[in-house]
Enzyme design. Structure first.
Site, PDB file in Angstrom:
ATOM      1  NE  ARG B  67      -3.185  -1.536   1.861  1.00 12.64           N
ATOM      2  CZ  ARG B  67      -4.222  -1.766   1.701  1.00 12.64           C
ATOM      3  NH1 ARG B  67      -5.420  -1.348   1.092  1.00 12.64           N
ATOM      4  NH2 ARG B  67      -4.273  -3.250   1.250  1.00 12.64           N
ATOM      5  CB  THR B  68       3.019   3.020   2.617  1.00 16.44           C
ATOM      6  OG1 THR B  68       2.037   2.349   3.428  1.00 16.44           O
ATOM      7  CG2 THR B  68       4.003   3.843   2.288  1.00 16.44           C
ATOM      8  CE  LYS B  95      27.276  -9.739  -6.684  1.00 25.00           C
ATOM      9  NZ  LYS B  95      26.925  -8.692  -6.916  1.00 25.00           N
ATOM     10  NE  ARG B 116       7.642   0.710   6.023  1.00 19.44           N
ATOM     11  CZ  ARG B 116       6.185   0.159   5.845  1.00 19.44           C
ATOM     12  NH1 ARG B 116       5.085  -0.925   5.704  1.00 19.44           N
ATOM     13  NH2 ARG B 116       4.796   1.348   5.576  1.00 19.44           N
ATOM     14  CG  HIS B 144       3.995   4.889   8.480  1.00 20.74           C
ATOM     15  ND1 HIS B 144       4.036   5.583   7.116  1.00 20.74           N
ATOM     16  CD2 HIS B 144       3.250   4.145   7.916  1.00 20.74           C
ATOM     17  CE1 HIS B 144       3.765   4.765   5.953  1.00 20.74           C
ATOM     18  NE2 HIS B 144       3.035   4.116   6.432  1.00 20.74           N
TER      19      HIS B 144
END
Lengths: 323, 323, 323
Positions: B67-68, B95, B116, B144
């Site tokens: 959604r975000t 890596k 995020r 948020h």
């Protein structure tokens, strides 16, 4: 009286594939770098160009990559072009389709394809059936031409020229397609001296050494990064020495120290020189070097963005629109 | 006589990071909402703006989100900008690269990064090395901020103002970064009263309650959604109560019923109020409520699109181009 | 005196869903093909159109696809539009969200949704809650309307018309939504004769045969690709016969040979006809046929690009801007 159009040598790249660092003439390399520099200057001045609007690039990556993949995608976007992201993990290739048929599908809607494949032969199989330009973004142990072009662009942008430079390629020179492509590309320039610095197990392959020598470059090999080399180089080009390439941990530990760039090591280098790395780096450059103005490896990525923009403009035949 | 430029307080956001809901002044919040509203109006009238053409946004998501993630991508596209989609599952991070080096790579071609990460500290590690703005799209149990800004935008768009409202935050108030950010952001407004409604195990953390109280907001906590609360609220902000947060099924079943919004419950609410939810919802709002005009949770997503557009315009310094 | 606007019948498609090949009138099919042809001509002449700038398409694919997925994405890009790529594997659907709520989320920022789902009923569930147009890109054993539209476009582009043609659909006619949609769509044309060629186990379902007959098409079924059929067809439409559909390997081997298009087989076909295939192909068309000018299956993909561009323009209400 007619004026010569700018970037005239790049006209020949229009619609063609980019397979190898060896395919470019010195004139083409110079003009690609000049075009990249022009695009970088424009970006800095906030004047961007929209010359690839409605053009579609498709990254066809059969091998993982974040850096090269996203650098190409950003290059396309900054020119106003679009990228189609393939869901390869769920691909029709799992339905038994051949590489050639997959390439034909992509070619049916792409204006340019950027391809990476673990098999060095795959590039030729793909270009045998496609009508649009394909850019090699790494083919197995073969080549990685855009990396070496951006390496040269970095040298020119940071030091003004490649001609006359003393350059050391350091680390695993055996397995890295990056250093193979770069060594070949450097034969186009009047490099003063080229050092290959690697543990014996990971030395530069003979055919690359032969190729470079045959083009009259002054070359020498060394198994360690001596003070003499360190104090003379204008470019210290570092690559990873991967532990898993060694037969034993002891073997690895015995050479490891010679190939890690530290602050102490940098004290022995010239005041004006650059440290480069194709990235990702792990331990081979200490993070304490990051703030050194000679550490060019992060700037190198940004040069890569503009170099790839220049290349996309050239193969899509839009150099005239940039001028 | 000179006129004050519109959105003047947003100039300070240009080139900066968006980390916390607490970083914005009331003036900035008001102007962000005003800009979001302007963009929404233009969209409705079919006049879109192209102010982020050739700008590149990179979503750097180390935690799953649909959604975000897609709301930000669509926001960029609707402003004419581009998104580079990273193949993170196949990333160079596997890596052994550090988060800082990955961030530097992305920063080399991105104009703005949206991040995020499950670790609340990661945001600061990333912004310590990047030159371009980074927008926090959720950092662990931290914040948020764009969610709470869109929550406030939803209240203003649906009810005209936040000042004077009675608001209840309902559900799991302990673990949700969404309600933490929102509670803090609401201290910028003359909220009439704020209810924290949660089972004791999932109560709002003391530090958030302290913060809100210290800013002179009238607050009270309740372990159940009483008729008194229900009949007084202008905003019923519902979040999920996850079964797995409880020690036993019996514990969960004992409280579950108090936090599910049903048609019967809505009969006790005001005629003019809104039900909100950060989504995805599972059982905590019955689907029979979806057609109620007071159900604002689906419209809330669309407000989020325009709020994120406004924020991208602000951090990329293009507010003047919108006017 | 007023002139009739061009593509007038496509106005009715604006804002609507594309669910079935059966929803289009003959006039609409003709105009879609005419619009696709116009877009193809413009592309060839280097004049592209930017009519979907700042419009957002979201591919909502619950079933793997590379070809259809990327064809739609490229169609959007070539019209100046944007695609939001969902990270579905990490989707909120894994948090227990309903298909309807996921659709509402996507609908909150998409201008058009392109959907593929293994369940034939999912399309109606999604369109029951969305406000923006949804295009069916394959719904289980149901339909695949854009594939059959591009099939018809291919016939018209290659042979000038569909009216009067003799067409054979060959292979697995039981399970393929592609051939079901195509058979239905062909009833809009004055097809001379339609052959259904399949092993008995994989014969065209009775309801499709009934539908086609009820629309007065001359139809016959055959269990093998006879010389008579081969020498009379203008279009040989081949689909895969999957080994796993047969009860035993012996069963498969016994029929396999009849459904593989080889050079020898092509010698018996007309000089002017086309071989088509929805792709990916595996063994059912020999690669030795690829260079035959009658092999239209790779060109078919490119026709698909322009057909999908036409459809996106139509549902987004931009046909007038193209003219």
């Amino acid at each position: 009286m007619t004026t010569m159009p700018r970037f005239q040598s790049l006209v020949a790249l229009e619609g063609g594939h980019v397979e190898s660092a060896a395919q470019f003439s010195r004139k083409q390399i110079d003009e690609l770098l000049e075009l990249a520099d022009l695009l970088m200057t424009r970006d800095r001045q906030g004047q961007d160009t929209d010359v690839l609007a409605r053009r579609v690039m498709v990254p066809l990556f059969f091998e993982s990559s974040t850096r090269t993949f996203s650098s190409f995608c950003a290059a396309m976007a900054k020119l106003g072009g679009h990228v189609v992201y393939l869901p390869l993990e769920s691909s029709s290739m799992t339905k038994g389709e051949t590489l050639e048929d997959t390439a034909r599908a992509v070619d049916s809607y792409a204006d340019v394809v950027v391809m990476r494949h673990p098999d060095a032969q795959a590039f030729k199989r793909v270009t045998s059936v496609t009508r649009h330009p394909v850019v090699n973004a790494g083919n197995g142990i073969g080549e990685h031409p855009t990396q070496s072009l951006l390496d040269v662009f970095t040298m020119v942008a940071e030091l003004g020229t490649v001609d006359g430079l003393t350059i050391a390629l350091v680390g695993d020179l055996k397995h890295g397609r990056t250093v193979h492509s770069l060594a070949k590309l450097l034969t186009n320039f009047a490099v003063k001296h080229l050092y290959f610095v690697a543990p014996p197990q990971l030395a530069m392959p003979d055919d690359v050494i032969e190729f470079v020598r045959s083009r009259n470059l002054s070359v020498s090999s060394s198994s360690s990064l001596t003070d003499e080399i360190l104090s003379s180089v204008d470019v210290l080009y570092v690559t990873r020495v991967q532990k898993e390439r060694f037969q034993s941990s002891a073997d690895y530990e015995s050479v490891k120290g010679h190939y890690v760039v530290t602050k102490a090591l940098m004290d022995k280098a010239k005041a004006r020189m650059v440290v480069m790395h194709p990235l990702p780096r792990v331990d081979e450059i200490s993070t304490e070097v990051d703030d050194d103005p000679r550490a060019a490896y992060f700037r190198q990525m940004r040069y890569g963005l503009f170099l790839r923009m220049a290349l996309l403009v050239a193969v899509l035949g839009k150099t005239a629109s940039v001028c």
